[in-house]
Design an enzyme around this catalytic site. Structure first.
Site, short mmCIF file in Angstrom:
data_model
loop_
_atom_site.label_atom_id
_atom_site.label_comp_id
_atom_site.label_asym_id
_atom_site.label_seq_id
_atom_site.Cartn_x
_atom_site.Cartn_y
_atom_site.Cartn_z
N SER A 61 -10.24 0.12 6.37
CA SER A 61 -9.30 0.22 5.36
C SER A 61 -8.91 -1.34 4.54
CB SER A 61 -8.11 1.23 5.16
OG SER A 61 -9.29 2.63 5.27
N LYS A 87 0.70 -1.34 0.23
CA LYS A 87 0.11 0.03 0.30
C LYS A 87 0.74 1.17 0.12
CE LYS A 87 -3.69 2.04 2.40
NZ LYS A 87 -4.29 1.66 4.00
N SER A 96 -9.49 2.45 2.93
CA SER A 96 -8.35 2.27 2.00
C SER A 96 -7.43 2.15 0.80
CB SER A 96 -7.16 3.97 2.45
OG SER A 96 -6.90 3.43 3.28
#
Length: 499
Positions: free
Chosen positions: A209, A110, A185
């Site tokens: 997320s 990420k 996210s």
């Protein structure tokens, strides 16, 4: 242009076809199905010398080249760096060196995690050219386990919001419907798994997320207990809102990867003093007579009827596993106070100085949350901490009777990719960009471990996730139930048509 930083144009054009490794060109991967083997099976085949790290990398690079332009999940690709690492991995095996659990497996991180020598933007134009000198702990531990970094996955600006778009890379699209969002996210991470770009991906979770994008993309997400994957760099070292973790195409894969990133760190005060290897154990267990609480409405939280229909239909699934299922839920009213205030406080602490220096560099929703945090008083924070403690005690008391609490992961299916955030569900209107995510952040506020597992699809073919919450620090038991549900249903085997 260096091997570590590729322009968006270069990334979308693809680099795999021109990739050469030490000793000559890589063997052509015969089928993209290689990319959908489980992470556990990939690791086994590498150890058995049925496939090399270089061949596995080449297969994944070709898959990224073919599909990523449609979804925009991988936003920084490092093929030469990965090629060098794959060649070294094969040399290690040839020399009979000790191999880590993730030896030779491609991993995508990420874009909130700092990666040594690889661009890390945090989804912000302020960091579009930032190349860290050190790895975050999740990256470091995966490297040590033998994983090969293939690239970075898209995320909202500073990870704020469960819709993955930013000014640097644009939006990431849902592979099951390219007009819809993938959530966030960890949106780019979930899409990368669903599309076969990597078998191993990292993520993080404050308000959902690790769970929201997994539910939207028909993969598995898991929010571990605070301290299970420690963060020695956390500004608020005693905060229980944010945690790092991973996602997987199956519960077994996720547990396998978690075994390499979990474990104590003396620099993190809330670190759980248990080795990560505990998650490498077999996941099977009996659930006969296990008491399960089934959600009602979380105290008035709206749910899209399509989501409710899918999740409610699984009450019989848990009963078929031997569970005693009763409709019951704790009082989540204290989450409203605790999460909103403590989240705003943390956001202001992290970004207020940058907002002051660069007022036009932040999206409106994030700017508003920073300003909210700046206006908090000491008594506001005290009130939030008090509510947080009351919520925690109440939830733990509730789970003395029930081993698990079941609820939808999200309150609605994936929505239009051009919509920053939903402003209404089932006739209930919202004013805040996190209001539509309460089914996730109510659970975040408790600090308890929670998994999302594919639960089926709406009539339009959009994925729906089932959320399984467990007792305090009983992470492995949550994964055991998630595994049993996954085996009983099989919805995670459904792949998006674009692959």
């Amino acid at each position: 242009m260096t091997e570590n930083q590729f322009s968006r144009r270069e990334l979308l054009r693809g680099t795999a076809s021109a990739l050469f490794l030490k000793g000559g060109p890589v063997a052509e991967a015969t089928d993209s199905s290689i990319c959908f083997l489980s992470a556990v099976e990939m690791a086994r085949q590498i150890r058995a010398k049925k496939i090399s790290a270089r061949e596995l990398l080449e297969a994944h690079l070709k898959q990224i080249e073919r599909v990523n332009p449609k979804v925009n999940a991988i936003v920084t690709l490092v093929p030469e760096m990965a090629a060098d690492a794959a060649a070294k991995a094969d040399e290690m095996q040839a020399h009979k060196e000790t191999l880590g659990p993730l030896h030779g497996l491609p991993v995508a991180h990420k874009d909130l995690f700092e990666t040594r020598g690889i661009r890390t933007t945090f989804g912000s134009p302020l960091f579009k050219d930032y190349v860290p000198a050190e790895d975050d702990i999740v990256v470091e531990r995966m490297r040590r386990a033998g994983a090969i970094i293939i690239g970075k996955t898209n995320t909202p600006e500073f990870g704020a919001g469960s819709q993955t778009f930013n000014q640097v890379f644009g939006a990431t699209r849902n592979p099951y419907d390219l007009t819809k969002t993938c959530g966030g996210s960890s949106g780019g991470a979930a899409v990368s798994l669903a599309c076969g770009f990597a078998p191993v991906v990292s993520g993080s979770d404050t308000g959902g997320s690790l769970r929201n994008p997994a539910a939207f993309c028909n993969v598995v997400g898991f929010r571990p207990s605070i301290g299970r994957v420690p963060n020695p760099k956390a500004a608020f070292a005693w905060s229980t809102l944010t945690t790092s973790g991973c996602l997987g195409r199956s519960v077994a894969d996720l547990a396998y990867v978690l075994s390499t990133i979990a474990g104590p760190d003396p620099r993190a005060p809330l670190s759980i003093n248990e080795p990560g290897e505990l998650f490498a154990r077999p996941l099977e267990r009996s659930f006969k007579g296990v008491r399960v609480a089934w959600f009602k409405d979380l105290g008035g939280v709206p749910f899209d009827p399509r989501v409710r229909a899918v999740v409610d239909g699984h009450r019989k699934t848990f009963e078929s596993l031997g569970c005693i299922v009763e409709q019951a839920e704790p009082d989540f009213s204290n989450a409203e106070t605790a999460f909103r205030i403590l989240r705003a406080l943390g956001t202001a602490n992290s970004y207020a100085a940058r907002l002051h220096d660069h007022p036009d560099a932040f999206k409106d929703t994030l700017k508003g949350e920073i300003e909210e945090g700046l206006h908090l008083s000491g008594m506001d924070v005290a009130r939030a901490d008090t509510a947080h403690g009351q919520l925690w005690r109440g939830f733990q008391a509730f789970l003395e009777k029930y081993e698990y609490f079941i609820l939808p992961t999200t309150q609605l299916p994936p929505f239009n990719v051009d919509t920053p955030y939903p402003t209404e569900i089932a006739g209930v209107k919202f004013t805040n960009y996190i209001d539509w995510m309460k089914s996730c952040w109510y659970i975040s506020a408790t600090g308890n471990p929670a998994a999302t597992v594919p639960g089926g699809f709406t009539p339009e073919g959009l994925p729906v996730g089932v959320q399984i919450v467990g007792r305090n620090k009983e992470d492995f038991r949550v994964l055991q139930m998630a595994h049993a549900f996954e085996q009983a249903t099989g919805f995670g085997n459904n792949r998006p048509s674009i692959i």
